[in-house]
Structure formats: structure tokens, C-alpha cells
Design an enzyme around this catalytic site. Structure first.
Site, PDB file in Angstrom:
ATOM      1  N   SER A   1      38.910  36.043  52.433  1.00 42.63           N
ATOM      2  CA  SER A   1      37.620  36.209  51.758  1.00 42.63           C
ATOM      3  C   SER A   1      37.184  34.970  50.988  1.00 42.63           C
ATOM      4  O   SER A   1      36.030  34.864  50.594  1.00 42.63           O
ATOM      5  CB  SER A   1      37.659  37.412  50.815  1.00 42.63           C
ATOM      6  OG  SER A   1      38.669  37.234  49.835  1.00 42.63           O
TER       7      SER A   1
ATOM      8  N   HIS B   1      37.294  37.768  42.911  1.00 41.89           N
ATOM      9  CA  HIS B   1      36.656  36.559  43.444  1.00 41.89           C
ATOM     10  C   HIS B   1      35.910  35.785  42.363  1.00 41.89           C
ATOM     11  O   HIS B   1      35.273  36.375  41.492  1.00 41.89           O
ATOM     12  CB  HIS B   1      35.691  36.929  44.573  1.00 41.89           C
ATOM     13  CG  HIS B   1      36.383  37.572  45.727  1.00 41.89           C
ATOM     14  ND1 HIS B   1      36.331  38.926  45.964  1.00 41.89           N
ATOM     15  CD2 HIS B   1      37.178  37.057  46.692  1.00 41.89           C
ATOM     16  CE1 HIS B   1      37.050  39.214  47.042  1.00 41.89           C
ATOM     17  NE2 HIS B   1      37.591  38.091  47.493  1.00 41.89           N
TER      18      HIS B   1
ATOM     19  N   ASP C   1      33.573  39.233  40.897  1.00 40.32           N
ATOM     20  CA  ASP C   1      34.092  40.602  40.891  1.00 40.32           C
ATOM     21  C   ASP C   1      35.536  40.547  40.391  1.00 40.32           C
ATOM     22  O   ASP C   1      35.937  39.551  39.795  1.00 40.32           O
ATOM     23  CB  ASP C   1      33.944  41.284  42.267  1.00 40.32           C
ATOM     24  CG  ASP C   1      34.711  40.576  43.381  1.00 40.32           C
ATOM     25  OD1 ASP C   1      35.661  39.824  43.078  1.00 40.32           O
ATOM     26  OD2 ASP C   1      34.368  40.784  44.567  1.00 40.32           O
TER      27      ASP C   1
END
Ligand SMILES: *[C@@H]1O[C@H](CO)[C@@H](O)[C@H](O)[C@H]1NC(C)=O
Ligand SMILES: *[C@@H]1O[C@H](CO)[C@@H](O)[C@H](O)[C@H]1NC(C)=O
Length: 355
Positions: free
Chosen positions: A39, A333, A330
Site C-alpha cells: 500500500s 499510512h 489513517d
């Protein structure tokens, strides 16, 4: 990065540009960027597969160029996006599974990264992400597509001079090892690290075998400082979880020494292990030194950990007004602003890959 540093960097990059421009008819420092990983680099591949690990809904992408969610796990740009800019690209390599990954767009590279992927294929499978060997398989498919667009000779030179990036390992600990009683029983964090490094070595060798010569690999971030990890393991104490940071540092050291060995084994290979641990740790420890206000929770959702996933659910707690003040977007991240700090540091660390 200070103004002087930036100036020096620009000069340095310009001198590389002069060297490289003789060899190729473009204004970018490398002809293409080819991206593998998780990610930290996924720009939308997971939008096209069946997985819970998606970032294709608001407020993801809120501060991106288009102000639309793209699949990036961030409010804005990722470190790889910023790196592309510095190298002279005006656009980004497309997510390989997206319709944009076709025709001339393939000339600047492609992005195979998939959120939730790990060095351990079992991690990727658990997360329904695209395992690294499958990403490699897509890469081979990409090579033949590129030949059709660019011709055999040009394609070979693009692939040889391209920058290859790889980011993985976070999901192996965060979504697998720490929560997997079986793995915990059969291996210590160090033993698991050794396994991950073997998988990492295999991928680098395969990339090299496919012609890659410039490979940039991100280290593990300061996992013990992620808001999700602090919530789950911190027993309501503040501060980073040092046990978990030690696990990450241990893997980073091993990757670093493995890279040294690979440089000797594989002639012509340039490989850099980018240290993202330290710049991120510094941000979390003293956010205000870098112009941040909040480092203990993410901007989106509860910013600590959501009931269904590590990713943000704005319905649970809304989203902060100004993500620029937050280190985290978040619960796992970084925000675009923090990514910029990391990108500045990585570009300096990676300068040797370009020469
Ligand atoms: C890797 O090792 C080199 C010395 O060989 C050191 O300068 C560098 O900081 C290390 N990087 C990481 C990510 O540990
Ligand atoms: C957001 O925060 C940054 C950093 O504190 C500040 O420079 C900027 O002006 C803020 N933006 C808005 C819209 O308030």
C-alpha cells in the site's frame, strides 16, 4: 530538507540529467519507473481485484491533484509519485490492472503494487492482495506489451535503465505475524525476518534476471509508532512500542547487509535500501520540528484503529480539516505532507542509483 540542501540536490540532479540526456532523447533522469510492493505504492491495482484492502472511496485522495480517490492509501501523493516528479516525469506510471495501462502510457513504466502484499506470499493471500510473484508475472506480461509499443531494442533499453522500486514487509508483520498464533509459535520475530529476507533476495535476483539494474527498496517504517499498533499493543501508554520497532530495525539491518552481498554477487546491480524508519521516527518523536501538530492518530476516522480494518472509515469519526498538520492520514499510512518529508530524504539516499 533545508533550502541549501534542496539547492545542492537540484544541482546534483541537473548534472545527472546532462550525462543521461546523451544516452536518451527525453528530459527524465530515467526512462521509466517500475513499481512493486504494497500500500505504500499501490495506485489503484486493488480497485480491480476482490479484496477488502481498497482506498477507492472518499476521503482517500481528498488532497490529490484530481481531489478524487484513486486507490492510493493517502489523502494525496505517495512517495513514489513525488520521486517521479523529481526525476522529471509529469505523470505517473499507471496501475497495471487499470485500463490506463496501455499503449504509449506503458513507455514511462508501470505500477504492479497491491495493498496488503508482503514478502511472505501467505500474507498476500490472507489479504487477498496480489502476491509479489504474481506482480512479477504481470511485469513479464508488461515487457512484451512494451515491446509492441516501443520496438524490441527501445524496450530493452527502457527496461535496463528504468528505476525499479520495491516496498513490502509491513503487512507481513502488521497483518500476519503479530496476529497469527501459529506463526508466533513456530518462529520468533527474528526467524520470521530471516524468512522475509530470503523472499526479498529471491525477488531481487529475479528482477536482476529480468534485466533490472537500478533497484530502490524501502526499509520497514517505524512500525511501533503506527497509531494502530500503539492502540493495539500500547496498553493505553503513550509512546512508540519499542519491541515492535526493534523487530522492524532488525529486518532493516538484515536487508541492508543482504543488499551489500547482492551488489557483490550480481555485477552491474545498483541497489539501495532506503531508510524510511529514521525519518518517520523523527517525525513522530518531534512533529513540531517538522511543522506537524498531530502524530499520535491519523486524520481520517478515529485515526487509531477501525473496527473492521486498519484503513479509515470516515463514518466512525469524520475527518480532520487540515491533513497537512497530521503525520498520519489513517491509522497506518502517512499523510501526503509526511510522505514529502520521506521523499526528500529518499531522494538524497538514492542518488547513487542514478549515476
Ligand atoms: C546500511 O548500511 C550502511 C553501511 O554499510 C549504512 O550507512 C546505512 O545507514 C544502512 N542503512 C540502513 C537502512 O540501515
Ligand atoms: C493547514 O496547515 C498548514 C500547516 O500548519 C498550514 O500551513 C496551512 O495554511 C493550513 N491550511 C488551511 C487551509 O488551513
Amino acid at each position: 530538507m533545508g533550502a541549501n540542501n534542496k539547492q545542492a540536490l537540484t544541482l546534483l540532479l541537473m548534472s545527472f540529467a546532462i550525462c543521461l540526456n546523451n544516452a536518451q532523447d527525453s528530459t527524465t533522469l530515467v526512462p521509466a519507473i517500475i513499481i512493486f510492493g504494497d500500500s505504500a505504492a499501490d495506485v489503484g491495482n486493488n480497485n480491480y481485484i476482490l479484496t477488502l484492502f481498497k482506498a477507492n472511496y472518499p476521503p482517500y485522495g481528498r488532497d490529490f491533484v484530481t481531489h478524487q480517490p484513486t486507490g492510493r492509501f493517502c489523502n494525496g501523493k505517495l512517495v513514489t509519485d513525488m520521486t517521479a516528479h523529481v526525476l522529471g516525469f509529469t505523470t505517473y506510471p499507471s496501475a497495471y490492472l487499470s485500463p490506463q495501462a496501455s499503449g504509449k502510457n506503458l513507455l514511462i513504466g508501470a505500477n504492479f503494487a497491491s495493498a496488503g502484499a508482503g514478502y511472505d506470499d501467505k500474507t498476500s493471500i490472507l489479504n487477498h492482495a496480489i502476491p509479489l510473484p504474481k506482480q512479477m508475472q504481470y511485469y513479464k506480461e508488461y515487457q512484451s506489451k512494451l515491446e509492441k509499443v516501443a520496438g524490441k531494442q527501445k524496450a530493452a533499453s527502457i527496461l535496463k535503465d528504468a528505476l525499479y522500486t520495491l516496498s513490502a514487509g509491513t503487512a507481513d508483520f502488521l497483518q500476519n505475524y503479530y496476529f497469527n498464533p501459529y506463526l508466533n509459535k513456530i518462529s520468533t520475530p527474528r526467524q520470521y525476518s530471516s524468512y522475509l529476507v530470503r523472499m526479498f533476495t529471491r525477488i531481487v535476483k529475479e528482477l536482476y534476471g529480468q534485466g533490472a539494474r537500478r533497484i530502490g527498496v524501502t526499509s520497514l517504517p517505524a512500525l511501533g509508532c503506527l497509531p494502530a499498533i500503539k492502540t493495539l499493543f500500547g496498553f493505553h501508554k503513550s509512546g512508540c512500542i519499542s519491541r515492535i520497532n526493534r523487530d522492524a530495525q532488525h529486518l532493516n539491518k538484515k536487508m541492508n547487509s543482504t543488499a551489500t552481498r547482492l551488489r557483490k554477487q550480481l555485477p552491474g546491480l545498483k541497489i539501495a535500501i532506503f531508510d524510511v524508519f529514521q525519518p518517520m521516527y523523527d517525525l513522530v518523536k518531534s512533529p513540531s520540528d517538522h511543522g506537524f501538530a498531530v502524530a499520535n492518530r491519523g486524520c481520517c476516522g478515529t485515526g487509531k484503529v477501525e473496527t473492521t480494518s486498519f484503513f479509515c472509515n470516515p463514518k466512525l469519526a469524520g475527518t480532520c480539516k487540515n491533513a497537512t498538520e497530521y503525520v498520519f492520514w489513517d491509522s497506518v499510512h502517512l499523510s501526503q505532507a509526511a510522505n514529502q518529508v520521506l521523499a526528500d530524504s529518499l531522494i538524497i539516499q538514492g542518488i547513487n542509483l542514478l549515476g
